[in-house]
Design a protein around this motif. Structure first.
Motif, PDB file in Angstrom:
ATOM      1  N   CYS A 103     -16.955 -14.836   1.953  1.00 19.20           N
ATOM      2  CA  CYS A 103     -15.735 -13.773   2.209  1.00 19.20           C
ATOM      3  C   CYS A 103     -16.108 -12.217   2.532  1.00 19.20           C
ATOM      4  O   CYS A 103     -15.541 -11.581   3.358  1.00 19.20           O
ATOM      5  N   ILE A 155      -7.266 -15.288   0.220  1.00 16.50           N
ATOM      6  CA  ILE A 155      -8.094 -15.084   1.476  1.00 16.50           C
ATOM      7  C   ILE A 155      -7.376 -14.714   2.686  1.00 16.50           C
ATOM      8  O   ILE A 155      -6.423 -15.829   2.790  1.00 16.50           O
ATOM      9  N   ALA A 210     -14.119 -12.276   5.808  1.00 17.84           N
ATOM     10  CA  ALA A 210     -12.873 -12.122   5.407  1.00 17.84           C
ATOM     11  C   ALA A 210     -12.362 -10.862   5.533  1.00 17.84           C
ATOM     12  O   ALA A 210     -12.843  -9.813   5.588  1.00 17.84           O
ATOM     13  N   TYR A 270      -9.799 -10.210   0.720  1.00 17.45           N
ATOM     14  CA  TYR A 270     -10.284 -11.169  -0.288  1.00 17.45           C
ATOM     15  C   TYR A 270     -10.028 -10.611  -1.795  1.00 17.45           C
ATOM     16  O   TYR A 270     -10.422  -9.625  -1.865  1.00 17.45           O
TER      17      TYR A 270
END
Length: 282
Positions: free
Chosen positions: A172, A141, A176, A179
């Protein structure tokens, strides 16, 4: 010169695929001639006039260069060296045989490889499947610092349940920058480590000591959660090499299939008296 090629493109549009009836000469080298129809077959559809003109110009120049080199070769090689009939016939025979065998394999060879066959091959040949790289099952991540929740993310990775992974995935997707979940497949550790701004000089020792790799820079929080790992020199897990084993099994099967096919054709030739082998003396 550019206008000349624009006229060529115009001629292609006008004549279309019917240029064989009124073909236009574009270039010549000695007795060999390049026609408009040759160019038409080469040019892709849906190009602009400018792109087509540029491609036509390159095509004609390359054709002239090739023909000039061929012409020079024919001028300087002996008649014996220019006689390539034998090589052409050998190539023709090899190509026809190759295509026939390829079609036989496609139509008649069994291409089914079971999990049991893969496991059996793996068990008998484990020494052939030693790892050349460190591999891991992991979650990676990369998330902006302002959205990072390290404790929550590590907890979700550690639980590794369907519910926790769904929650992690939702989080995520929203926040993110990068990911990846490699929980169900093995990947080279470099795939993970090269995305983390940390110098890992001894990955074998590092993996043995660290289940969680986390760090930050000025913009992002990085987390690599290692669920499992195998080191260079260890035996690769069967699932990591299963596709390779499948190909090895199929390749061996193909060799045996073609060998048996050649023997069947030979025996058929004997039964049908399609060939003779003559006795001779030295």
């Amino acid at each position: 010169m550019y206008k000349h090629f624009i006229y060529i493109i115009f001629a292609i549009v006008v004549f279309g695929c019917d240029t064989r009836t009124e073909d236009v000469k574009l270039a010549s080298v000695e007795e060999r001639v390049l026609y408009l129809s040759d160019l038409t077959a080469f040019l892709p559809d849906n190009l602009s006039a400018e792109d087509s003109a540029a491609m036509a110009q390159d095509f004609i120049r390359n054709w002239v260069r090739k023909e000039l080199v061929l012409n020079k070769a024919e001028e300087n090689l002996s008649e014996n060296n220019k006689n390539v009939q034998k090589e052409l016939e050998e190539y023709r025979q090899s190509l026809i045989t190759y295509k026939y065998k390829k079609e036989l394999v496609r139509q008649k060879m069994d291409t089914t490889v079971t999990e049991e066959q893969i496991l059996d091959y793996y068990t008998k040949n484990q020494s052939n499947f030693l790892l050349r790289n460190n591999i891991v099952k992991a979650v990676f991540i990369k998330i902006p610092n302002e959205f990072a929740e390290p404790d929550r993310l590590k907890s979700l990775c550690n639980e590794n349940s369907e519910e926790s992974l769904n929650e992690l995935n939702d989080f995520c997707i929203r926040y993110a920058k990068a990911y990846d979940v490699f929980n169900n497949k093995w990947v080279n550790f470099n795939v993970v480590s090269t995305n983390i701004p940390e110098d890992i000089t001894n990955p074998e020792r590092y993996l043995a000591r660290n289940k969680v790799i986390e760090t930050r820079d000025s913009s992002y929080y990085y987390l690599a959660y290692i669920n499992d790992y195998k080191l260079t020199g260890q035996t690769a897990p069967v699932e990591h090499v299963s596709e390779n084993i499948k190909n090895l099994i199929l390749n061996t099967r193909k060799i045996d299939f073609l060998k048996d096919t050649e023997e069947e054709i030979y025996q058929e030739g004997i039964r049908s008296k399609k060939f003779k082998i003559y006795n001779f003396e030295n």
